[in-house]
Each structure stands twice: as structure tokens, then as C-alpha cells.
Write an enzyme that holds these catalytic residues in place. Structure first.
Site, short mmCIF file in Angstrom:
data_model
loop_
_atom_site.label_atom_id
_atom_site.label_comp_id
_atom_site.label_asym_id
_atom_site.label_seq_id
_atom_site.Cartn_x
_atom_site.Cartn_y
_atom_site.Cartn_z
N ASN A 108 57.43 33.10 34.91
CA ASN A 108 58.35 34.24 35.01
C ASN A 108 57.80 35.28 35.98
OD1 ASN A 108 59.97 33.30 32.87
ND2 ASN A 108 58.71 34.35 31.35
N LEU A 124 44.84 35.86 14.84
CA LEU A 124 45.05 37.03 13.97
C LEU A 124 44.75 38.33 14.69
CD1 LEU A 124 43.14 35.53 10.87
CD2 LEU A 124 45.62 35.57 11.19
N ASP A 164 48.18 34.05 25.23
CA ASP A 164 48.10 33.03 26.30
C ASP A 164 46.67 32.88 26.78
OD1 ASP A 164 50.87 32.88 26.11
OD2 ASP A 164 51.15 34.42 27.64
N SER A 200 44.33 40.81 33.66
CA SER A 200 43.35 41.20 32.64
C SER A 200 42.49 40.03 32.16
CB SER A 200 44.08 41.80 31.43
OG SER A 200 44.80 40.79 30.74
O1 RIB Z 1 53.09 35.86 26.47
C1 RIB Z 1 53.38 36.83 27.42
C2 RIB Z 1 54.47 36.34 28.31
O2 RIB Z 1 55.65 36.22 27.56
C3 RIB Z 1 54.83 37.28 29.45
O3 RIB Z 1 54.07 37.05 30.61
C4 RIB Z 1 56.32 37.04 29.64
O4 RIB Z 1 56.65 36.44 30.85
C5 RIB Z 1 56.74 36.19 28.46
O5 RIB Z 1 56.88 34.88 28.81
#
Ligand code: RIB
Length: 300
Positions: A13, A218, A249, A288
Site C-alpha cells: 500500500n 501482546l 509487521d 522505524s
Molecule cells: O500493519 C500496518 C499496515 O496496515 C499499514 O502499513 C497499512 O498499509 C495497513 O496495511
């Protein structure tokens, strides 16, 4: 021959973020603060986090033939991540993100090209030389299922981050080795009428289908690592959070990179916790994420 390579299949995205004192209520207009735009999407973030942590990464994702797609392509070629782009003729995904002064966020995604991926986009040859495959759910479920199935046939370890939360078919869970939900997502996985906690219900369901480890993130409390014969709470770090976007992520990418590098699961979870706690102390998702030197500078 690519050995111990990590394949990430997931979304890309363009993230459009406004920082504000507080999140608005329904019907309310707020004047916010700084604006920033950057590369995001759970798949893209995970691929970038894993690569920063030292993994050899192949990233399979969908983008549009537009300026956002160009920015994403340019970014990944600079990060030295091998990419397999699908261009289904839709606009690149866009996420509108608000972050308040405590670092709490709210996110809405227009999935665009991500939602137009199809199972045939995932070729069996893609798995050659890959030891681990990391998946998330901002792409259609049939694509996730096909990838997990082919990955297992190719002998890869399959790691699934079930985000955003969605019902998970048994057919998918049978192909997953390691599942990494947060507190909210684990509740969707657990369907039980017994007197057991959501964690226990989710673990029982996953392990009955052949799963090996359920790692529940958590936040500052760390991660709960559940395996068929033992549970362990891997403590987190209390840090001043300014932006939690992409922290999950970062955790998943570093976990997968550590496992692909041959680390034990507990050690991998500790490094992932450390990386995620560092990521929330700076603004943005990918900007980050820490480098491998920072993550692995001390024992976990
Ligand atoms: O997990 C964060 C992500 O969720 C963001 O970068 C946004 O694009 C959504 O996909």
C-alpha cells in the site's frame, strides 16, 4: 541456488498518515498535525522488516501501473529485496492512517490491486530455495490458501499472521506451522463453547489441525508462545511509544528472518519483541524498523 530464503506473499500500500492529538469521533472534523506518505501494507512491511534483519527475501505482491506503484517498485529495488510484482490493472492499495499523541492508530485500507490477486499468481517455482514463507490477510483468502498449500508441498515452514482478523478455514490452518495473531485476532480463531480462555481455545483448535506454535503478540507485555506441550510468556519492553503502525509487521518479519537464519523459536520471539519495541519509538512503519546490527547486537 537460493538457500534459507524467505518468501513473503502479501499486500503493498501507499500509507497516507496524519498525526493528531486524538482520533476523531464519527462526523467530527479535526485539525491534525504533520502529514507523511510512505510505503506500507502488511506484506511490504513484513518483507522490509525481514530484510533489515538480514534475511534474503523474495516478496510477491500486487501493485497498480500508477505513481504509487512506481514508488513501491523504486523502494524495493533500493532495499535489495527480490520482487515478483503482479499488476492486475487496478490502482495500488492505499491506507489512510491516523496516529494520536499516544501512538495509537486507526487505519482504513482501499485494497485496490491487492484484492485482485488470484491463486494462479503464485507459481510453484517461486518456492525453490525458500525455507520459510510468511503470509498475512490483506490479500484474498484463496491466494493465501494456495500459497500455504504449495509452500507445504515444497517443504517450507509456513508462518501466518492472520491480520486483519478474519475467519480462518481449517483447510488453511492445516497448512500453517506457526500462527502469529494479536489479542484481537486470536479471539476470531477461537470458537469454543467450553469454559476455556480464548488463548486455550485457539491453541486447541490450531494444534488439533497439526499446528506447531501459536505466538500471541501482546504489545508491551511481550508475546505468549504456546506449543502443544508447553506455554511460555516471552516478556516485552516498556518503552515510550510514539507510533505503533507496523509494529506487528516488524515482529512477524523479524521472527521469520530469525527462524530462516536457524535460530530457535524462543530466541526468535525474543529478537522479534526487541525489534517491535524499537519500531514503536519512531514514526512511520518501515522507517522505524531496526537493522540487523541493532536487533542482534546483544543476546536475546
Ligand atoms: O500493519 C500496518 C499496515 O496496515 C499499514 O502499513 C497499512 O498499509 C495497513 O496495511
Amino acid at each position: 541456488m537460493k538457500q534459507n530464503r524467505l518468501l513473503v506473499v502479501g499486500s503493498s500500500n501507499l500509507d497516507l498518515t496524519i498525526y493528531c492529538d486524538r482520533l476523531p469521533g464519527p462526523g467530527e472534523t479535526l485539525l491534525g498535525g504533520e502529514f507523511s506518505s510512505g510505503i506500507g501494507g502488511k506484506g511490504a512491511n513484513q518483507a522490509a522488516a525481514a530484510s533489515r534483519a538480514g534475511a534474503e527475501v523474495t516478496f510477491l505482491s500486487a501493485i497498480g501501473n500508477d505513481s504509487s506503484g512506481e514508488q513501491i517498485r523504486a523502494f524495493f529495488s533500493k532495499e535489495c529485496i527480490e520482487t515478483l510484482w503482479v499488476t492486475p490493472g487496478k490502482a495500488t492499495g492505499t491506507a489512510i492512517i491516523l496516529v494520536d499523541k499516544n501512538g495509537t492508530n486507526s487505519i482504513v485500507v482501499a485494497p485496490g490491486a491487492n484484492a485482485a490477486m488470484v491463486p494462479d499468481d503464485v507459481d510453484s517455482a517461486t518456492f525453490h530455495g525458500c525455507s520459510h514463507v510468511l503470509l498475512s490477510l490483506e490479500i484474498p483468502m484463496p491466494v493465501v490458501m494456495e500459497t500455504a498449500k504449495k509452500a507445504r508441498e515444497a517443504g517450507c515452514v509456513v508462518i501466518l499472521n492472520p491480520a486483519p482478523a478474519s475467519a480462518l478455514p481449517d483447510e488453511l490452518l492445516r497448512c500453517v506451522n506457526i500462527l502469529v495473531p494479536n489479542e484481537h485476532e486470536v479471539g476470531v480463531l477461537a470458537c469454543s463453547d467450553r469454559s476455556e480462555s480464548a488463548h486455550e481455545a485457539a491453541a486447541r483448535r490450531f494444534f488439533n489441525l497439526g499446528g506447531e506454535a501459536l505466538i500471541i503478540t501482546l504489545g508491551a507485555d511481550g508475546a505468549k508462545m504456546m506449543q502443544p506441550l508447553q506455554d511460555e510468556l516471552v516478556p516485552g519492553f516498556v518503552v515510550p511509544a510514539v507510533d505503533t503502525v507496523g509494529a506487528g509487521d516488524c515482529f512477524c518479519g523479524v521472527l521469520a528472518a530469525s527462524l530462516a537464519a536457524g535460530k530457535y523459536l524462543t530466541e526468535a520471539v525474543r529478537f522479534a519483541n526487541r525489534a517491535a519495541s524499537l519500531s514503536v519509538q519512531e514514526r512511520g512503519a518501515i522507517p522505524s524498523f531496526p537493522s540487523k546490527e541493532t536487533i542482534f547486537s546483544e543476546p536475546p
